[in-house]
Design a protein around this motif. Structure first.
Motif, short mmCIF file in Angstrom:
data_model
loop_
_atom_site.label_atom_id
_atom_site.label_comp_id
_atom_site.label_asym_id
_atom_site.label_seq_id
_atom_site.Cartn_x
_atom_site.Cartn_y
_atom_site.Cartn_z
N ASN A 23 0.81 -1.22 0.00
CA ASN A 23 0.00 0.00 0.00
C ASN A 23 0.85 1.27 0.00
OD1 ASN A 23 0.72 -0.49 2.89
ND2 ASN A 23 -0.41 1.41 3.15
N ILE A 24 0.20 2.36 -0.34
CA ILE A 24 0.78 3.70 -0.21
C ILE A 24 -0.08 4.46 0.80
CG2 ILE A 24 1.14 5.92 -1.36
CD1 ILE A 24 3.16 3.98 -2.31
N THR A 25 0.52 4.87 1.92
CA THR A 25 -0.20 5.67 2.91
C THR A 25 -0.14 7.13 2.51
OG1 THR A 25 0.27 4.12 4.71
CG2 THR A 25 -0.26 6.38 5.34
N ASP A 26 -1.26 7.68 2.10
CA ASP A 26 -1.30 9.09 1.66
C ASP A 26 -2.40 9.87 2.37
OD1 ASP A 26 -3.44 7.84 0.45
OD2 ASP A 26 -3.04 8.62 -1.56
N ALA A 27 -2.87 9.34 3.50
CA ALA A 27 -3.87 10.06 4.31
C ALA A 27 -3.97 9.40 5.68
CB ALA A 27 -5.24 10.02 3.63
N GLY A 28 -4.41 10.18 6.65
CA GLY A 28 -4.76 9.60 7.94
C GLY A 28 -3.61 9.28 8.86
N HIS A 29 -2.41 9.80 8.57
CA HIS A 29 -1.27 9.49 9.43
C HIS A 29 -0.87 10.74 10.21
CE1 HIS A 29 2.08 7.58 11.10
NE2 HIS A 29 2.53 6.90 10.07
N LEU A 30 -1.17 10.73 11.52
CA LEU A 30 -0.81 11.85 12.38
C LEU A 30 0.61 11.68 12.89
CD1 LEU A 30 -4.15 12.27 14.38
CD2 LEU A 30 -3.48 13.27 12.20
N GLU A 31 1.09 12.67 13.61
CA GLU A 31 2.49 12.65 14.06
C GLU A 31 2.74 11.62 15.15
OE1 GLU A 31 3.19 16.78 15.00
OE2 GLU A 31 4.32 17.03 13.16
N GLY A 32 1.70 11.22 15.86
CA GLY A 32 1.88 10.23 16.91
C GLY A 32 0.94 9.06 16.71
N ASP A 33 1.34 7.88 17.19
CA ASP A 33 0.49 6.71 17.08
C ASP A 33 -0.75 6.82 17.98
OD1 ASP A 33 2.19 5.53 15.29
OD2 ASP A 33 3.29 4.39 16.81
N ARG A 34 -0.75 7.81 18.86
CA ARG A 34 -1.89 7.98 19.77
C ARG A 34 -2.90 8.99 19.23
NH1 ARG A 34 -2.00 6.39 24.58
NH2 ARG A 34 -3.05 8.26 25.34
N ASP A 35 -2.93 9.13 17.90
CA ASP A 35 -3.90 10.01 17.24
C ASP A 35 -3.72 11.46 17.70
OD1 ASP A 35 -5.02 7.50 16.42
OD2 ASP A 35 -6.10 7.44 18.33
N GLU A 36 -2.48 11.87 17.83
CA GLU A 36 -2.18 13.21 18.28
C GLU A 36 -1.36 13.95 17.24
OE1 GLU A 36 0.03 12.02 21.65
OE2 GLU A 36 -1.66 12.05 23.02
N THR A 95 14.14 -3.57 -7.82
CA THR A 95 13.09 -4.39 -7.22
C THR A 95 11.92 -4.49 -8.20
OG1 THR A 95 11.97 -2.53 -6.15
CG2 THR A 95 13.72 -3.63 -4.90
N LEU A 96 11.18 -5.58 -8.09
CA LEU A 96 10.00 -5.76 -8.93
C LEU A 96 8.84 -4.96 -8.35
CD1 LEU A 96 10.13 -9.64 -9.42
CD2 LEU A 96 10.92 -7.88 -11.02
N PRO A 97 7.97 -4.40 -9.21
CA PRO A 97 6.79 -3.72 -8.68
C PRO A 97 5.82 -4.73 -8.09
CG PRO A 97 6.67 -3.89 -11.08
CD PRO A 97 8.04 -4.38 -10.68
N PRO A 98 5.01 -4.32 -7.10
CA PRO A 98 4.03 -5.24 -6.55
C PRO A 98 2.92 -5.53 -7.56
CG PRO A 98 3.67 -3.04 -5.68
CD PRO A 98 4.94 -2.97 -6.50
N SER A 99 2.13 -6.53 -7.27
CA SER A 99 1.00 -6.85 -8.15
C SER A 99 -0.05 -5.75 -8.10
CB SER A 99 0.35 -8.17 -7.72
OG SER A 99 1.33 -9.16 -7.49
N ILE A 100 -0.26 -5.20 -6.91
CA ILE A 100 -1.24 -4.12 -6.70
C ILE A 100 -0.63 -3.14 -5.72
CG2 ILE A 100 -3.58 -3.55 -5.91
CD1 ILE A 100 -4.37 -6.45 -6.45
N GLU A 101 -0.79 -1.84 -5.98
CA GLU A 101 -0.28 -0.82 -5.07
C GLU A 101 -1.40 0.18 -4.76
OE1 GLU A 101 4.05 1.04 -4.66
OE2 GLU A 101 2.94 1.94 -6.32
N PRO A 102 -2.30 -0.19 -3.86
CA PRO A 102 -3.45 0.67 -3.54
C PRO A 102 -3.06 1.83 -2.63
CG PRO A 102 -3.50 -1.27 -2.16
CD PRO A 102 -2.33 -1.44 -3.08
N THR A 103 -3.85 2.89 -2.67
CA THR A 103 -3.62 4.05 -1.82
C THR A 103 -4.74 4.19 -0.80
OG1 THR A 103 -4.81 5.57 -3.27
CG2 THR A 103 -2.45 5.25 -3.71
#
Length: 486
Positions: A69-82, A118-126
């Motif tokens: 996957n590609i994480t392109d949303a929803g990632h805050l600075e802390g794992d505690r949603d902060e 490296t080989l590309p993955p079969s699927i690279e969802p975002t």
């Protein structure tokens, strides 16, 4: 397909026989990068390691669906949603739209992995392309009683989940100790439990990346994306889930919880994790000032580097350590890897020039078996490399006329080197793959050959010594002249 493949399962903390859920089909999900900045070297090690696993599974006859996957949303600075959303923060810093940031660093990520061959993955969802799937999964988790809403934000109820499932199954941590070591909830915290985490977060007025949902406008939490996308492309149960070991304690632990709370099934049969990178014995990190970006390693533009190293040298260096072992970077270690890699490539350049004999001083079968046995033992690339060096030694002996090899054994040797060096390890010769360099050296060798035929030994020696000073070693034999990088 080799039924003797063993891999280490973080879930059970032991090596297990690899038995896919629906052989010969294999589903593999690997947590990809968060694309708000340049990909760091620790990420690269993870993706190079799983590229090796992907390649070997395919080589062994499995049909692999590799989802990264590609994480392109929803990632805050802390794992505690902060803290602030990392994408919005970077967008403000660079004065760009958030999706421009996503595009910029996604392309950079792909460029770096292309340099590592490296080989590309079969699927690279975002994550942004699967908001609907994440919302639907949250709905089911809520319907099953494992999540609750507080003013437009949805939290996962860890303590309620723990009554029916083992929340710490992946890390074997003690839940009571975790609770004791987690800070008390203050009056400003809306969570019911100390370990609860956000599945959906209510957008603030200034939030840029936002989507409508049944609970109001907001954005998904970091963990839910992988659960939603792995389920969509691999099903509720699949074979391998991988990532760096730093993801096990929080991200992967919460993935398992979300998936089980939704489908009531443990998502992956095997969990695999790559180990950390260190620099001169100290853990590599940006805050410690000893973290390398791939580009810095290639150019040598870093205070801790004496010079730059090529992508294939770095990849070869990584493959010389088992993926579950700590890998320590130093100038000396990289120097040694460069010499070892060049030695291997030099031997490969001579392999095509060997002539078979009616007799053979060497049996290649044991080398092939040793390489296969090592790869079947949890992808033990360091042992394979040791066997490949033995193959290189044999090639040099035969080329120097000090040994003979039959046509059958020579074919085995060529297949061994091609299969493991190129197809499985994904290495390539950066020097001899340069067409222009090959053409120039072929011309120089022809000029030297003509000089020798005309008994112009001064010119012949001048060419040989001149190339030697530039790191090019000429080798004369009855079959002609070849060159290698000294």
């Amino acid at each position: 397909m080799d039924k003797g493949l063993y891999l280490y399962n973080t879930l059970t903390r032991k090596k297990e026989v690899f038995e896919p859920l629906s052989s010969p089909n294999v589903g593999m999900y690997v947590c990809g990068p968060t694309v708000y900045s340049d990909v760091h070297l620790g990420n690269c090690r993870t993706f190079i390691s799983f590229d090796l696993i992907f390649r070997y599974l395919k080589y062994s006859g499995y049909k692999v669906r590799y989802v990264r996957n590609i994480t392109d949303a929803g990632h805050l600075e802390g794992d505690r949603d902060e803290g602030d959303d990392k994408f919005a923060k970077r967008a403000k810093l660079e004065q760009l739209e958030p999706m421009e940031i996503v595009q910029k660093y996604t392309l950079g990520f792909h460029d770096v992995l292309r340099m590592f061959n490296t080989l590309p993955p079969s699927i690279e969802p975002t994550a942004t392309g699967h908001i609907t799937e994440q919302i639907e999964m949250i709905k089911v988790i809520m319907d099953n009683g494992y999540a609750y809403e507080v003013d437009g934000t949805i939290y996962f109820d860890v303590e309620k989940y723990s009554k029916n499932y083992n929340y710490t199954i992946l890390t074997n941590r003690n839940l009571e100790d975790m609770l004791a070591n987690t800070r008390e909830l203050g009056g400003q915290d809306d969570k019911r439990g100390r370990l609860d985490f956000a599945l959906w977060i209510k957008a603030k007025p200034e939030t840029i990346m936002r989507w409508p949902s049944p609970w109001g406008v907001g954005f998904p939490g970091w963990h839910i994306e992988c659960s939603a996308m792995s389920a969509k492309y691999l099903g509720d149960e699949f074979d391998i889930h991988g990532g760096g070991m730093d993801l096990a304690a929080t991200h992967h632990t919460n993935e398992i919880a979300q998936s089980e709370a939704c489908s009531r099934k443990q998502p992956a049969k095997y969990w695999m994790h790559t180990n950390m990178l260190t620099v001169n014995g100290t853990r590599m990190s940006k805050s410690a000032g000893n973290g390398f970006l791939p580009g810095e390693l290639f150019t040598g533009d870093h205070p801790l580097l004496e010079r730059g190293f090529s992508p294939m040298t770095v990849k070869f260096f990584m493959l010389q350590a088992h993926y579950r072992s700590t890998l320590d970077f130093s100038n000396e270690a990289l120097d040694a890897s460069e010499k070892g890699f060049r030695r291997l490539m030099n031997a490969l350049s001579l392999l095509g020039k060997l002539s078979p004999s009616t007799e053979s001083d060497f049996e290649i079968g044991p080398l092939v078996n040793n390489c296969s046995k090592a790869m079947n033992d949890d992808f033990n690339s360091p042992v394979v490399i040791a066997e490949l060096f033995e193959a290189a030694r044999i090639i040099n002996i035969i080329y120097d006329g000090k040994g003979k090899i039959s046509a059958i054994e020579l074919d085995k040797l060529k297949k061994l080197m091609n299969d493991f060096v190129f197809e499985i390890f994904g290495l390539k010769d950066e020097e001899t793959s340069n067409v222009e360099l090959n053409s120039v050296l072929d011309l120089v060798i022809d000029i030297r050959k003509a000089a020798k035929e005309n008994k112009d030994y001064a010119t012949s020696d001048r060419i040989r010594l001149g190339l030697q000073s530039m790191g090019i070693q000429l080798k004369d034999s009855k079959d002609g002249t070849t060159w290698t990088k000294a």
